[in-house]
Design a protein around this motif. Sequence first.
Motif, PDB file in Angstrom:
ATOM      1  N   TYR A 147      95.769  43.484  29.455  1.00 23.20           N
ATOM      2  CA  TYR A 147      95.241  42.727  28.332  1.00 23.20           C
ATOM      3  C   TYR A 147      93.815  42.297  28.605  1.00 23.20           C
ATOM      4  N   GLN A 182      90.430  39.882  21.812  1.00 25.46           N
ATOM      5  CA  GLN A 182      91.695  40.058  22.516  1.00 25.46           C
ATOM      6  C   GLN A 182      92.235  41.457  22.249  1.00 25.46           C
ATOM      7  N   ARG A 183      92.762  42.057  23.293  1.00 26.34           N
ATOM      8  CA  ARG A 183      93.294  43.411  23.166  1.00 26.34           C
ATOM      9  C   ARG A 183      94.422  43.602  24.156  1.00 26.34           C
ATOM     10  N   GLU A 188     100.265  45.367  13.404  1.00 25.51           N
ATOM     11  CA  GLU A 188      98.950  44.736  13.263  1.00 25.51           C
ATOM     12  C   GLU A 188      99.094  43.529  12.348  1.00 25.51           C
ATOM     13  N   THR A 192      96.626  46.721  25.955  1.00 22.76           N
ATOM     14  CA  THR A 192      96.635  48.164  26.186  1.00 22.76           C
ATOM     15  C   THR A 192      97.914  48.586  26.883  1.00 22.76           C
TER      16      THR A 192
END
Lengths: 108, 115
Positions: free
Chosen positions: A25, A2-3, B44, A5
């Motif tokens: 995403y 999962q990311r 994070e 941006t």
Amino acid sequence: AQRVTQPEKLLSVFKGAPVELKCNYSYSGSPELFWYVQYSRQRLQLLLRHISRESIKGFTADLNKGETSFHLKKPFAQEEDSAMYYCALSRSTDKLIFGTGTRLQVFP
Amino acid sequence: GAGVSQSPRYKVAKRGQDVALRCDPISGHVSLFWYQQALGQGPEFLTYFQNEAQLDKSGLPSDRFFAERPEGSVSTLKIQRTQQEDSAVYLCASSSRTANTGELFFGEGSRLTVL
């Protein structure tokens, strides 16, 4: 993996101009998407969630699963909108994954 | 209290020192999260507690990082033998829900600078 941006580090507009903060995403399932905001000298706070389909402080965001995007929009920016905006993704029972953030500057 | 409270707000440590960061969540909140935010980056994920149980510690960057919440309320993040790359703002967040549905309430953070 999962990311999230957020391609723009800084977005500068004049008061009254439309604003669009981009968020893309990557996630194979059905994520929950959020926008968090941090005003100067304040803590990070939730702005809106896609499942709520609501407008907060004039901001809206539509989840586009085809484009895997969740852009934040406001038709007429105000000076008090100046802040750091973070897009975030969550699976239903998992931690939030944040983007790197976009700083919005609204000039008078 | 009215919100999530973190202490100290600022900490300067010499490389190699141990530090302990405290988080006092909103009373009654079941879930507690620790995040690390380096300069110019988004938060994070480090670790997650549900009551006293540490359910996810996949984000802890090394075995020098340790977190605990022994009574299901206050939590401590400990960093042993600090390194310069540990310099960051450490954010604590709590939630009333057992599942993370995104409604996290954040503290103001503890800014750690390692010299």
